[in-house]
Design a protein around this motif. Sequence first.
Motif, PDB file in Angstrom:
ATOM      1  N   LYS A   9      14.637  55.858 -10.017  1.00 33.23           N
ATOM      2  CA  LYS A   9      15.496  56.004 -11.203  1.00 33.23           C
ATOM      3  C   LYS A   9      14.882  55.308 -12.415  1.00 33.23           C
ATOM      4  O   LYS A   9      14.930  55.826 -13.531  1.00 33.23           O
ATOM      5  CB  LYS A   9      16.888  55.429 -10.922  1.00 33.23           C
ATOM      6  CG  LYS A   9      17.717  56.264  -9.978  1.00 33.23           C
ATOM      7  CD  LYS A   9      19.038  55.591  -9.684  1.00 33.23           C
ATOM      8  CE  LYS A   9      19.790  56.315  -8.580  1.00 33.23           C
ATOM      9  NZ  LYS A   9      20.994  55.597  -8.157  1.00 33.23           N
ATOM     10  N   MET A  12      12.117  57.469 -13.684  1.00 32.05           N
ATOM     11  CA  MET A  12      12.662  58.613 -14.418  1.00 32.05           C
ATOM     12  C   MET A  12      13.119  58.194 -15.813  1.00 32.05           C
ATOM     13  O   MET A  12      12.964  58.935 -16.783  1.00 32.05           O
ATOM     14  CB  MET A  12      13.804  59.249 -13.620  1.00 32.05           C
ATOM     15  CG  MET A  12      13.319  59.928 -12.354  1.00 32.05           C
ATOM     16  SD  MET A  12      14.643  60.421 -11.226  1.00 32.05           S
ATOM     17  CE  MET A  12      15.471  61.663 -12.199  1.00 32.05           C
ATOM     18  N   TRP A  13      13.661  56.982 -15.907  1.00 26.59           N
ATOM     19  CA  TRP A  13      14.091  56.462 -17.212  1.00 26.59           C
ATOM     20  C   TRP A  13      12.875  56.260 -18.114  1.00 26.59           C
ATOM     21  O   TRP A  13      12.895  56.626 -19.285  1.00 26.59           O
ATOM     22  CB  TRP A  13      14.868  55.166 -17.011  1.00 26.59           C
ATOM     23  CG  TRP A  13      15.358  54.533 -18.270  1.00 26.59           C
ATOM     24  CD1 TRP A  13      16.171  55.094 -19.206  1.00 26.59           C
ATOM     25  CD2 TRP A  13      15.066  53.214 -18.742  1.00 26.59           C
ATOM     26  NE1 TRP A  13      16.418  54.202 -20.226  1.00 26.59           N
ATOM     27  CE2 TRP A  13      15.743  53.039 -19.952  1.00 26.59           C
ATOM     28  CE3 TRP A  13      14.315  52.164 -18.230  1.00 26.59           C
ATOM     29  CZ2 TRP A  13      15.681  51.859 -20.682  1.00 26.59           C
ATOM     30  CZ3 TRP A  13      14.259  50.987 -18.952  1.00 26.59           C
ATOM     31  CH2 TRP A  13      14.931  50.839 -20.148  1.00 26.59           C
ATOM     32  N   ASP A  15      10.121  57.928 -17.954  1.00 28.73           N
ATOM     33  CA  ASP A  15       9.688  59.270 -18.324  1.00 28.73           C
ATOM     34  C   ASP A  15      10.541  59.815 -19.463  1.00 28.73           C
ATOM     35  O   ASP A  15      10.034  60.420 -20.407  1.00 28.73           O
ATOM     36  CB  ASP A  15       9.752  60.195 -17.106  1.00 28.73           C
ATOM     37  CG  ASP A  15       9.232  61.575 -17.418  1.00 28.73           C
ATOM     38  OD1 ASP A  15       8.050  61.690 -17.795  1.00 28.73           O
ATOM     39  OD2 ASP A  15      10.007  62.544 -17.303  1.00 28.73           O
ATOM     40  N   TYR A  16      11.855  59.577 -19.382  1.00 27.34           N
ATOM     41  CA  TYR A  16      12.750  60.027 -20.462  1.00 27.34           C
ATOM     42  C   TYR A  16      12.387  59.345 -21.780  1.00 27.34           C
ATOM     43  O   TYR A  16      12.293  60.001 -22.828  1.00 27.34           O
ATOM     44  CB  TYR A  16      14.212  59.737 -20.096  1.00 27.34           C
ATOM     45  CG  TYR A  16      15.140  59.878 -21.277  1.00 27.34           C
ATOM     46  CD1 TYR A  16      15.466  61.137 -21.782  1.00 27.34           C
ATOM     47  CD2 TYR A  16      15.643  58.756 -21.916  1.00 27.34           C
ATOM     48  CE1 TYR A  16      16.279  61.277 -22.892  1.00 27.34           C
ATOM     49  CE2 TYR A  16      16.473  58.875 -23.020  1.00 27.34           C
ATOM     50  CZ  TYR A  16      16.782  60.134 -23.507  1.00 27.34           C
ATOM     51  OH  TYR A  16      17.586  60.261 -24.616  1.00 27.34           O
ATOM     52  N   LEU A  17      12.181  58.022 -21.749  1.00 26.37           N
ATOM     53  CA  LEU A  17      11.827  57.295 -22.966  1.00 26.37           C
ATOM     54  C   LEU A  17      10.545  57.854 -23.576  1.00 26.37           C
ATOM     55  O   LEU A  17      10.455  58.049 -24.786  1.00 26.37           O
ATOM     56  CB  LEU A  17      11.671  55.800 -22.672  1.00 26.37           C
ATOM     57  CG  LEU A  17      12.947  55.048 -22.300  1.00 26.37           C
ATOM     58  CD1 LEU A  17      12.618  53.612 -21.894  1.00 26.37           C
ATOM     59  CD2 LEU A  17      13.957  55.068 -23.437  1.00 26.37           C
ATOM     60  N   SER A  18       9.555  58.123 -22.727  1.00 26.19           N
ATOM     61  CA  SER A  18       8.299  58.701 -23.218  1.00 26.19           C
ATOM     62  C   SER A  18       8.526  60.072 -23.835  1.00 26.19           C
ATOM     63  O   SER A  18       7.934  60.408 -24.854  1.00 26.19           O
ATOM     64  CB  SER A  18       7.281  58.819 -22.085  1.00 26.19           C
ATOM     65  OG  SER A  18       6.872  57.550 -21.652  1.00 26.19           O
ATOM     66  N   SER A  19       9.417  60.851 -23.212  1.00 27.26           N
ATOM     67  CA  SER A  19       9.668  62.217 -23.703  1.00 27.26           C
ATOM     68  C   SER A  19      10.332  62.246 -25.076  1.00 27.26           C
ATOM     69  O   SER A  19      10.227  63.228 -25.787  1.00 27.26           O
ATOM     70  CB  SER A  19      10.515  62.999 -22.696  1.00 27.26           C
ATOM     71  OG  SER A  19      11.863  62.570 -22.736  1.00 27.26           O
ATOM     72  N   ILE A  20      10.994  61.165 -25.444  1.00 28.03           N
ATOM     73  CA  ILE A  20      11.630  61.120 -26.777  1.00 28.03           C
ATOM     74  C   ILE A  20      10.813  60.286 -27.766  1.00 28.03           C
ATOM     75  O   ILE A  20      11.298  59.889 -28.820  1.00 28.03           O
ATOM     76  CB  ILE A  20      13.094  60.613 -26.709  1.00 28.03           C
ATOM     77  CG1 ILE A  20      13.175  59.193 -26.151  1.00 28.03           C
ATOM     78  CG2 ILE A  20      13.957  61.569 -25.911  1.00 28.03           C
ATOM     79  CD1 ILE A  20      14.576  58.573 -26.272  1.00 28.03           C
TER      80      ILE A  20
END
Length: 197
Positions: A9, A12-13, A15-20
Amino acid sequence: GGDVSEGIKIMMWFDYLSSIGIKVVTLVVSNAYSIASLIMLAADHTLIAKDADVMVHNPMIPELKLVNANELEQHVKDLRELEYTMYDLYEIFTELPTEKIKELMDNETYLSATDAVRYGFADEIANIEKKPKVMAISKLKTVNMKKTLNILHQAIALVSGSNIVNQSYYDDKGGELEIFQQDPSCYSVGDRTSVEN
């Protein structure tokens, strides 16, 4: 280290931060063991202190009680699937071949900061001096973290109903000892015991 599902988890967090558009940087200041060795890799950039280390091992089930052969076979199947997933993740992040990753995990390998960079677990070594395990509470007071951790372990055992508590001590040469003992409140510095006890 810790729970694999919680570690995933966190990854994944990241990865989300990188994606934004937020750059994620991890810094290993002491050690990154078990799932933490994967968490650190999920960042955009990974630093490791010169005295820190990383440990990788095969996944484990911390506690198995009263399992029959059928249940045990299912646990083995689940662990093997998790191993293959971990091979894939380590391979993606470190670019090591699966055979090398398997060797490292099978041998429960501890990597120095230099080896962590060499094997692709970190991007660079940070020049951070090793500090004693104390925490500053104010300018006038520091807390011995070893004693604090022992108290927290006692509280965890009490809440979970366990009669075995993980406690850490220093020997007379300054080395660290980790003991799994019953009722730690009845032991003090200078007490003697045998290896069997």
